[in-house]
Scaffold this active site. Structure first.
Site, PDB file in Angstrom:
ATOM      1  N   LYS A   1      25.986 125.088 -10.736  1.00  0.00           N
ATOM      2  CA  LYS A   1      25.859 124.608  -9.359  1.00  0.00           C
ATOM      3  C   LYS A   1      25.907 123.075  -9.330  1.00  0.00           C
ATOM      4  O   LYS A   1      26.513 122.484  -8.446  1.00  0.00           O
ATOM      5  CB  LYS A   1      24.551 125.120  -8.721  1.00  0.00           C
ATOM      6  CG  LYS A   1      24.525 124.918  -7.219  1.00  0.00           C
ATOM      7  CD  LYS A   1      23.339 125.558  -6.530  1.00  0.00           C
ATOM      8  CE  LYS A   1      23.474 125.375  -5.020  1.00  0.00           C
ATOM      9  NZ  LYS A   1      22.208 125.512  -4.305  1.00  0.00           N
TER      10      LYS A   1
ATOM     11  N   GLU B   1      21.337 112.590  -2.967  1.00  0.00           N
ATOM     12  CA  GLU B   1      20.767 113.059  -4.243  1.00  0.00           C
ATOM     13  C   GLU B   1      21.684 112.700  -5.429  1.00  0.00           C
ATOM     14  O   GLU B   1      21.585 113.310  -6.483  1.00  0.00           O
ATOM     15  CB  GLU B   1      20.526 114.578  -4.168  1.00  0.00           C
ATOM     16  CG  GLU B   1      19.448 114.960  -3.157  1.00  0.00           C
ATOM     17  CD  GLU B   1      19.145 116.457  -3.110  1.00  0.00           C
ATOM     18  OE1 GLU B   1      20.079 117.244  -2.870  1.00  0.00           O
ATOM     19  OE2 GLU B   1      17.973 116.843  -3.323  1.00  0.00           O
TER      20      GLU B   1
ATOM     21  N   ASN C   1      30.463 116.987  -3.748  1.00  0.00           N
ATOM     22  CA  ASN C   1      29.623 116.093  -2.940  1.00  0.00           C
ATOM     23  C   ASN C   1      30.126 114.649  -2.961  1.00  0.00           C
ATOM     24  O   ASN C   1      30.421 114.093  -1.904  1.00  0.00           O
ATOM     25  CB  ASN C   1      28.158 116.162  -3.389  1.00  0.00           C
ATOM     26  CG  ASN C   1      27.396 117.299  -2.718  1.00  0.00           C
ATOM     27  OD1 ASN C   1      27.021 117.214  -1.565  1.00  0.00           O
ATOM     28  ND2 ASN C   1      27.198 118.387  -3.429  1.00  0.00           N
TER      29      ASN C   1
HETATM   30  P1  NAD Z   1      15.900 118.534   4.337  1.00  0.00           P
HETATM   31  O1  NAD Z   1      16.495 117.191   4.558  1.00  0.00           O
HETATM   32  O2  NAD Z   1      16.089 119.540   5.405  1.00  0.00           O
HETATM   33  O3  NAD Z   1      14.338 118.381   4.078  1.00  0.00           O
HETATM   34  C1  NAD Z   1      13.860 117.587   3.010  1.00  0.00           C
HETATM   35  C2  NAD Z   1      12.708 116.743   3.498  1.00  0.00           C
HETATM   36  O4  NAD Z   1      13.174 115.761   4.415  1.00  0.00           O
HETATM   37  C3  NAD Z   1      11.632 117.541   4.226  1.00  0.00           C
HETATM   38  O5  NAD Z   1      10.390 117.051   3.791  1.00  0.00           O
HETATM   39  C4  NAD Z   1      11.894 117.221   5.666  1.00  0.00           C
HETATM   40  O6  NAD Z   1      10.761 117.336   6.477  1.00  0.00           O
HETATM   41  C5  NAD Z   1      12.378 115.821   5.582  1.00  0.00           C
HETATM   42  N1  NAD Z   1      13.213 115.461   6.747  1.00  0.00           N
HETATM   43  C6  NAD Z   1      14.350 116.080   7.142  1.00  0.00           C
HETATM   44  N2  NAD Z   1      14.840 115.500   8.254  1.00  0.00           N
HETATM   45  C7  NAD Z   1      14.002 114.489   8.561  1.00  0.00           C
HETATM   46  C8  NAD Z   1      13.951 113.515   9.601  1.00  0.00           C
HETATM   47  N3  NAD Z   1      14.900 113.455  10.558  1.00  0.00           N
HETATM   48  N4  NAD Z   1      12.933 112.635   9.601  1.00  0.00           N
HETATM   49  C9  NAD Z   1      11.982 112.674   8.653  1.00  0.00           C
HETATM   50  N5  NAD Z   1      11.954 113.569   7.631  1.00  0.00           N
HETATM   51  C10 NAD Z   1      12.957 114.470   7.593  1.00  0.00           C
HETATM   52  O7  NAD Z   1      16.449 119.036   2.920  1.00  0.00           O
HETATM   53  P2  NAD Z   1      16.867 120.505   2.478  1.00  0.00           P
HETATM   54  O8  NAD Z   1      18.247 120.765   2.944  1.00  0.00           O
HETATM   55  O9  NAD Z   1      15.789 121.434   2.825  1.00  0.00           O
HETATM   56  O10 NAD Z   1      16.946 120.317   0.906  1.00  0.00           O
HETATM   57  C11 NAD Z   1      15.816 120.396   0.038  1.00  0.00           C
HETATM   58  C12 NAD Z   1      16.337 120.637  -1.381  1.00  0.00           C
HETATM   59  O11 NAD Z   1      16.987 121.915  -1.415  1.00  0.00           O
HETATM   60  C13 NAD Z   1      17.391 119.636  -1.832  1.00  0.00           C
HETATM   61  O12 NAD Z   1      17.305 119.429  -3.218  1.00  0.00           O
HETATM   62  C14 NAD Z   1      18.705 120.343  -1.518  1.00  0.00           C
HETATM   63  O13 NAD Z   1      19.764 119.867  -2.309  1.00  0.00           O
HETATM   64  C15 NAD Z   1      18.319 121.763  -1.873  1.00  0.00           C
HETATM   65  N6  NAD Z   1      19.129 122.817  -1.237  1.00  0.00           N
HETATM   66  C16 NAD Z   1      19.386 122.784   0.104  1.00  0.00           C
HETATM   67  C17 NAD Z   1      20.148 123.802   0.670  1.00  0.00           C
HETATM   68  C18 NAD Z   1      20.433 123.829   2.154  1.00  0.00           C
HETATM   69  O14 NAD Z   1      21.277 124.647   2.577  1.00  0.00           O
HETATM   70  N7  NAD Z   1      19.772 123.045   2.996  1.00  0.00           N
HETATM   71  C19 NAD Z   1      20.628 124.841  -0.141  1.00  0.00           C
HETATM   72  C20 NAD Z   1      20.306 124.850  -1.498  1.00  0.00           C
HETATM   73  C21 NAD Z   1      19.549 123.835  -2.040  1.00  0.00           C
END
Ligand code: NAD
Length: 310
Positions: free
Chosen positions: A188, A273, A196
Site C-alpha cells: 500500500k 504525509e 500521491n
Molecule cells: P483526517 O484528516 O480526516 O483526520 C485526521 C485528524 O485531522 C483528525 O484528528 C481530525 O479531527 C483532524 N482534522 C481533520 N480536518 C480538520 C480540520 N478542518 N480542522 C482541524 N482538524 C481537522 O484524516 P483521515 O483521512 O482520517 O486519515 C487518518 C489516517 O488514516 C491517515 O494516516 C490516512 O492516510 C489513513 N487512511 C485514511 C483513509 C481515508 O479514506 N480517509 C483510508 C485509509 C487510511
C-alpha cells in the site's frame, strides 16, 4: 468493561469508532479539533452513506480530558501527529501494560516511532482498504466497503490479536489476522508513494496520470527504488506486481476519477504525509546504503508545494 479509544477521530477514526460503537462496544473518540468534538458531543456523529443519513451517539474528548485507561487504543491521526498523540495519552496514564495500541494509518515506520513510548509487544499494525471522508465538523461521508488485515508488530502470536479481530468483525469491518502484515503495508505504501506525490506535483487525477502513454517509464524506476529498500528490510514485494497494482488504479472504474489524499490534503491547506511515505523510504535507504534519489526528490518537491499551500 472492555474500553476502546480511537485517538484521531477524523474521517477514518470516525468510521472505525462509530462502527465499533454500533456493534455494542464502549468507545471514546479522542481528538484536538474543538468544533468537531463539540458537534459530536452535542448531536452525535452524523453519518451519510449512499442510502441514508443518521447520527451515532458517541463521546468525544480532548487528550487533556482523558482520565481512564484503555484496553484497545486505535491511533488514526495523520502520521505526523501520531507521536504527539501517543505521548499525550501516555502522560494522561491512559495506557496500561496490557493496552493494545493499533494503528491503520498509511505510511511506514509507525511501529518504530510508537516503540519509543511503549514496548513493541503492545503495538499492533493494520492495513485497511476502507475509506472515509469528512464533510465538516461532526459529519462523515462513508461510502463503499473494505477490509482490514492486522498483526502484532513484532510478529508474535497474542490473544489480543484474536480479540481485536473479533471486535472488528462484529463491527462489520471484514478483518483478518495476517501472518506478514508488512507485505501489505509496503504494497500500500508503494502505491501511495507513487500516486500521491506524482498526482499532487502534476495536479492530475489518477486516471489522468495513467493516460500518458509512457507513464510506466516514469513510475517503474521509482517502484524499483522502493522495492530495493523493502527487500533489504526482508519484505518480499516485487516490482512487476507493484507496477500492475498501480496501473490497476488508473481506470475510471477503479480510482481513475479521484485525486489521491495527498492532493486533497494540500488543496485543503493541510500538511501531507510525504515524510512517512517517500521520505521514510529515503531514510531507510540511507541507513541501508541504498540510493533513493527519486524518493528524495519527490519528498522535497512536495515540501516545496506545502510552502505555497499550507
Ligand atoms: P483526517 O484528516 O480526516 O483526520 C485526521 C485528524 O485531522 C483528525 O484528528 C481530525 O479531527 C483532524 N482534522 C481533520 N480536518 C480538520 C480540520 N478542518 N480542522 C482541524 N482538524 C481537522 O484524516 P483521515 O483521512 O482520517 O486519515 C487518518 C489516517 O488514516 C491517515 O494516516 C490516512 O492516510 C489513513 N487512511 C485514511 C483513509 C481515508 O479514506 N480517509 C483510508 C485509509 C487510511
Amino acid at each position: 468493561m472492555y474500553n476502546i479509544a480511537i485517538a484521531g477521530a477524523g474521517a477514518m477514526g470516525g468510521r472505525i469508532g462509530t462502527q465499533i460503537k454500533e456493534a455494542g462496544y464502549n468507545v471514546t473518540l479522542i481528538d484536538y479539533w474543538d468544533e468537531h468534538i463539540k458537534k459530536i458531543n452535542d448531536d452525535g456523529l452524523e453519518i451519510k452513506t449512499e442510502t441514508s443519513t443518521y447520527n451515532v451517539s458517541i463521546t468525544a474528548k480532548k487528550p487533556s480530558e482523558v482520565n481512564e485507561q484503555y484496553d484497545l487504543l486505535i491511533i488514526l491521526t495523520k502520521a505526523m501527529d501520531a507521536s504527539a498523540m501517543i505521548n499525550a495519552l501516555y502522560d494522561r496514564d491512559a495506557i496500561k501494560a496490557s493496552t493494545a495500541i493499533l494503528t491503520m494509518m498509511n505510511g511506514l515506520g509507525h511501529d518504530e516511532r510508537f516503540a519509543e513510548v511503549v514496548p513493541k509487544s503492545q503495538i499492533f499494525l493494520a492495513v485497511t482498504m476502507w475509506t472515509a471522508g469528512l464533510r465538516g465538523p461532526g459529519q462523515l461521508l462513508l461510502e463503499g466497503s473494505g477490509t482490514i488485515e492486522l498483526q502484532r508488530a513484532d510478529g508474535e502470536a497474542d490473544y489480543r490479536t484474536e480479540e481485536i479481530n473479533n471486535i472488528f468483525n462484529k463491527a462489520g469491518l471484514n478483518s483478518v489476522i495476517s501472518d506478514n502484515v508488512f507485505i501489505s503495508i509496503w504494497s500500500k505504501a508503494t502505491l501511495n508513494s507513487v500516486l500521491n506525490p506524482l498526482c499532487t506535483i502534476l495536479d492530475k487525477r489518477i486516471g489522468e496520470l495513467g493516460a500518458y502513454d509512457r507513464a510506466r517509464d516514469m513510475i517503474q524506476p521509482l517502484i524499483e527504488e522502493i522495492v530495493a529498500v523493502a527487500n533489504a528490510r526482508n519484505v518480499d514485494i516485487k516490482t512487476d506486481d507493484m507496477v500492475h497494482k498501480i496501473e490497476a488504479a488508473y481506470p475510471e472504474s477503479t480510482q481513475g476519477l479521484h485525486y489521491p489524499s495527498m492532493h486533497q490534503d494540500l488543496h485543503k491547506g493541510r500538511l501531507t504525509e510525504i515524510d512517512f511515505l517517500n521520505g521514510q523510504i529515503a531514510k531507510y535507504g540511507k541507513d541501508l546504503n541504498i540510493s533513493t534519489p527519486l524518493n528524495t526528490m519527490l519528498t522535497h518537491q512536495v515540501h516545496e508545494l506545502e510552502l505555497d499551500y499550507v
